[in-house]
Design a protein around this motif. Structure first.
Motif, PDB file in Angstrom:
ATOM      1  N   VAL A 105       0.837  -1.208   0.000  1.00 60.33           N
ATOM      2  CA  VAL A 105       0.000   0.000   0.000  1.00 60.33           C
ATOM      3  C   VAL A 105       0.867   1.251   0.000  1.00 60.33           C
ATOM      4  O   VAL A 105       0.611   2.209  -0.740  1.00 60.33           O
ATOM      5  CB  VAL A 105      -0.950  -0.011   1.213  1.00 60.33           C
ATOM      6  N   ALA A 106       1.924   1.241   0.813  1.00 58.53           N
ATOM      7  CA  ALA A 106       2.803   2.413   0.903  1.00 58.53           C
ATOM      8  C   ALA A 106       3.474   2.722  -0.428  1.00 58.53           C
ATOM      9  O   ALA A 106       3.757   3.888  -0.739  1.00 58.53           O
ATOM     10  CB  ALA A 106       3.865   2.192   1.981  1.00 58.53           C
ATOM     11  N   SER A 107       3.707   1.685  -1.249  1.00 57.30           N
ATOM     12  CA  SER A 107       4.382   1.906  -2.532  1.00 57.30           C
ATOM     13  C   SER A 107       3.544   2.723  -3.496  1.00 57.30           C
ATOM     14  O   SER A 107       4.064   3.251  -4.490  1.00 57.30           O
ATOM     15  CB  SER A 107       4.730   0.556  -3.176  1.00 57.30           C
ATOM     16  N   LEU A 108       2.242   2.845  -3.235  1.00 59.30           N
ATOM     17  CA  LEU A 108       1.354   3.613  -4.103  1.00 59.30           C
ATOM     18  C   LEU A 108       1.165   5.046  -3.628  1.00 59.30           C
ATOM     19  O   LEU A 108       0.492   5.830  -4.295  1.00 59.30           O
ATOM     20  CB  LEU A 108      -0.014   2.920  -4.182  1.00 59.30           C
ATOM     21  N   LEU A 109       1.762   5.390  -2.489  1.00 60.35           N
ATOM     22  CA  LEU A 109       1.663   6.738  -1.936  1.00 60.35           C
ATOM     23  C   LEU A 109       2.984   7.471  -2.098  1.00 60.35           C
ATOM     24  O   LEU A 109       4.050   6.854  -2.145  1.00 60.35           O
ATOM     25  CB  LEU A 109       1.283   6.674  -0.454  1.00 60.35           C
ATOM     26  N   ASP A 110       2.931   8.804  -2.150  1.00 56.71           N
ATOM     27  CA  ASP A 110       4.160   9.570  -2.282  1.00 56.71           C
ATOM     28  C   ASP A 110       4.928   9.550  -0.962  1.00 56.71           C
ATOM     29  O   ASP A 110       4.349   9.336   0.113  1.00 56.71           O
ATOM     30  CB  ASP A 110       3.855  11.005  -2.712  1.00 56.71           C
ATOM     31  N   PRO A 111       6.251   9.751  -0.989  1.00 60.13           N
ATOM     32  CA  PRO A 111       7.077   9.645   0.216  1.00 60.13           C
ATOM     33  C   PRO A 111       6.657  10.581   1.342  1.00 60.13           C
ATOM     34  O   PRO A 111       6.778  10.226   2.518  1.00 60.13           O
ATOM     35  CB  PRO A 111       8.482   9.996  -0.294  1.00 60.13           C
ATOM     36  N   VAL A 112       6.182  11.774   1.010  1.00 63.76           N
ATOM     37  CA  VAL A 112       5.784  12.715   2.047  1.00 63.76           C
ATOM     38  C   VAL A 112       4.587  12.186   2.829  1.00 63.76           C
ATOM     39  O   VAL A 112       4.520  12.306   4.051  1.00 63.76           O
ATOM     40  CB  VAL A 112       5.467  14.096   1.438  1.00 63.76           C
TER      41      VAL A 112
ATOM     42  N   VAL B 117       3.790   9.000   3.205  1.00 63.50           N
ATOM     43  CA  VAL B 117       4.260   7.880   4.021  1.00 63.50           C
ATOM     44  C   VAL B 117       4.963   8.394   5.266  1.00 63.50           C
ATOM     45  O   VAL B 117       4.773   7.875   6.374  1.00 63.50           O
ATOM     46  CB  VAL B 117       5.194   6.973   3.197  1.00 63.50           C
ATOM     47  N   LEU B 118       5.770   9.445   5.111  1.00 66.83           N
ATOM     48  CA  LEU B 118       6.460  10.038   6.254  1.00 66.83           C
ATOM     49  C   LEU B 118       5.463  10.573   7.277  1.00 66.83           C
ATOM     50  O   LEU B 118       5.652  10.443   8.490  1.00 66.83           O
ATOM     51  CB  LEU B 118       7.378  11.169   5.775  1.00 66.83           C
ATOM     52  N   GLU B 119       4.394  11.162   6.805  1.00 70.55           N
ATOM     53  CA  GLU B 119       3.372  11.706   7.693  1.00 70.55           C
ATOM     54  C   GLU B 119       2.673  10.614   8.488  1.00 70.55           C
ATOM     55  O   GLU B 119       2.359  10.796   9.673  1.00 70.55           O
ATOM     56  CB  GLU B 119       2.347  12.486   6.866  1.00 70.55           C
ATOM     57  N   LEU B 120       2.431   9.461   7.850  1.00 69.89           N
ATOM     58  CA  LEU B 120       1.672   8.390   8.487  1.00 69.89           C
ATOM     59  C   LEU B 120       2.537   7.436   9.300  1.00 69.89           C
ATOM     60  O   LEU B 120       2.065   6.845  10.278  1.00 69.89           O
ATOM     61  CB  LEU B 120       0.909   7.595   7.425  1.00 69.89           C
ATOM     62  N   VAL B 121       3.768   7.256   8.874  1.00 70.90           N
ATOM     63  CA  VAL B 121       4.667   6.302   9.539  1.00 70.90           C
ATOM     64  C   VAL B 121       5.778   7.102  10.213  1.00 70.90           C
ATOM     65  O   VAL B 121       6.796   7.421   9.594  1.00 70.90           O
ATOM     66  CB  VAL B 121       5.253   5.287   8.528  1.00 70.90           C
ATOM     67  N   LYS B 122       5.585   7.415  11.478  1.00 71.34           N
ATOM     68  CA  LYS B 122       6.521   8.282  12.188  1.00 71.34           C
ATOM     69  C   LYS B 122       7.823   7.567  12.543  1.00 71.34           C
ATOM     70  O   LYS B 122       8.882   8.188  12.584  1.00 71.34           O
ATOM     71  CB  LYS B 122       5.877   8.802  13.477  1.00 71.34           C
ATOM     72  N   CYS B 123       7.737   6.275  12.827  1.00 69.74           N
ATOM     73  CA  CYS B 123       8.915   5.522  13.271  1.00 69.74           C
ATOM     74  C   CYS B 123       9.873   5.270  12.108  1.00 69.74           C
ATOM     75  O   CYS B 123       9.489   4.674  11.103  1.00 69.74           O
ATOM     76  CB  CYS B 123       8.482   4.190  13.874  1.00 69.74           C
TER      77      CYS B 123
END
Length: 313
Positions: free
Chosen positions: A186-193, A195-201
Motif C-alpha cells: 500500500v505504501a508503494s502507491l503513496l508519495d514519500p511525504v 508515508v512520512l506523515e503516516l509512519v513516524k517511526c
C-alpha cells in the motif's frame, strides 16, 4: 471494468519450483506474456525459500500445461492490445474507445512509454471482447454517451492511471503473505511525504522500504522515463489517496500487532525523512488530469483491505 489480478498466496514453498524465467520458457511465453499471466492469476507463484523473487511450483507448470488448448489458449488469455487493435476488436472507432477508457469504463492492464516518452496503455483482449458482447453495454458502443460521462470527459478527467493502479494494487496484495508486506504494498502507491506523515517511526519506514515490491522497469532510475512511470504508479486523486491512507493505517495496525519492525541490527536501516522541499509528484501530461469521483465521505474499516484485494492496475 477490471479482471481478477490477484495471485493466490501460498503458505509453504514446494521443494520443486522454478525461477520465473525458466517457468516462462517451459510454458512457451515471452517475458511480457508471462509477467501478465502472473498478474492476472493465470499462473500462480509461491514465495522463494531465500526471500528472493517469487517462483513457480512444478505442479503449477503441469496444471497450466494441462488446460484445454494449451499453449494457444494461454497466450490468448494474456494477449494485451493497444487502442487501435482494441477498437477493432470491439468494432468501434478509436475515438470512442479512448473516451471509454478515459472515462474508466475500460481498464488498462499494462502501460509502457514509447520512444517519445508518451504513455501507451494496453488492454486485455479477452476483456474487450466480453465487454463488446454484453448486451447491457450496447448503448456505450453506439449511442450517445451518458451526460455524466460526457461532463467528466469535457472536464479533462482521465481515469486510466487510477484504474491501472487499482488493478496493480490487487496484484500486489494478492502476493503479500504477511501484514508488513501488505503495508509495504500500500505504501508503494503513496508519495514519500504522505508515508512520512503516516509512519513516524524511522525503523518502520526502513522496513517498509525493504519490503517495497519490485517495480516494473521503465528506464534507468531518475531518468525522465522512470520519473513519468513513477508518477503513474503514485496515487494523485484525493479520494484514492484517502482510501490508501486508511488502508495503510489499518495494515500497520495489523502488522504491529503481530511483531515490531526490525531495528538496524537486524539489517533494516532506518529511512531518513525527505528533504523539506520534497512535494508529491504532479500528474504527468501523458496521463491526463484526474478529479475525485462522486463518492461519499470515507469511513475507514477493515473491509477496505479486503475490497482492495478483490479489485481488478
Amino acid at each position: 471494468m477490471g479482471g481478477n489480478t490477484i495471485t493466490t498466496p501460498a503458505t509453504r514453498v514446494p521443494a520443486a519450483s522454478l525461477a520465473q524465467s525458466r517457468a516462462a520458457r517451459e510454458l512457451g511465453l515471452k517475458r511480457g506474456e508471462f509477467e501478465l499471466a502472473v498478474r492476472l492469476g493465470r499462473v500462480r507463484t509461491v514465495p522463494a525459500h531465500d526471500g528472493g523473487r517469487r517462483r513457480v511450483a512444478r505442479d503449477e507448470i503441469e496444471r497450466v500445461r494441462g488446460t484445454a488448448g494449451f499453449p494457444e489458449s494461454l497466450r490468448e488469455r494474456v494477449r494485451a492490445v493497444g487502442t487501435t487493435e482494441g477498437a477493432s476488436l470491439m468494432d468501434i472507432t478509436t475515438a470512442r474507445f479512448t473516451r471509454l477508457a478515459r472515462a474508466g469504463i475500460l481498464t488498462p492492464v499494462r502501460f509502457y512509454l514509447n520512444r517519445y516518452r508518451a504513455v501507451v496503455w494496453l488492454y486485455l483482449a479477452e476483456e474487450l471482447r466480453e465487454f463488446a458482447a454484453a448486451e447491457v453495454n450496447a448503448p456505450l458502443m453506439t449511442g450517445r454517451a451518458p451526460d455524466r460521462m460526457r461532463a467528466r470527459l469535457d472536464a479533462g478527467i482521465d481515469l486510466r492511471p487510477r484504474n491501472w493502479r487499482s488493478r496493480h494494487a490487487g496484484h500486489l496484495l494478492g502476493q503479500s503473505d504477511d501484514a508488513w508486506e501488505r503495508a509495504a504494498a500500500v505504501a508503494s502507491l503513496l508519495d514519500p511525504v504522505t508515508v512520512l506523515e503516516l509512519v513516524k517511526c524511522p525503523y518502520e519506514r526502513g522496513y517498509l522500504s525493504k519490503l517495497r515490491p519490485e517495480s516494473t522497469g521503465h528506464g534507468a532510475p531518475d531518468s525522465p522515463s522512470a520519473r513519468i512511470a513513477e508518477r503513474i504508479m503514485t496515487a494523485d486523486d484525493p479520494h484514492e489517496i484517502s482510501w490508501l491512507r486508511a488502508s495503510l493505517l489499518l495494515s500497520l495496525a495489523e502488522a504491529r500487532g503481530l511483531r515490531s519492525a526490525p531495528r538496524p541490527s537486524a539489517g533494516f536501516p532506518a529511512v531518513a525523512p525527505p528533504a523539506p522541499d520534497v512535494v508529491p509528484a504532479e500528474p504527468s501530461k501523458g496521463t491526463g488530469e484526474q478529479s475525485p469521483p462522486d463518492t461519499g465521505p470515507l469511513r475507514p474499516s477493515r473491509g477496505l483491505l479486503g475490497r482492495f484485494r478483490r479489485r481488478g492496475a
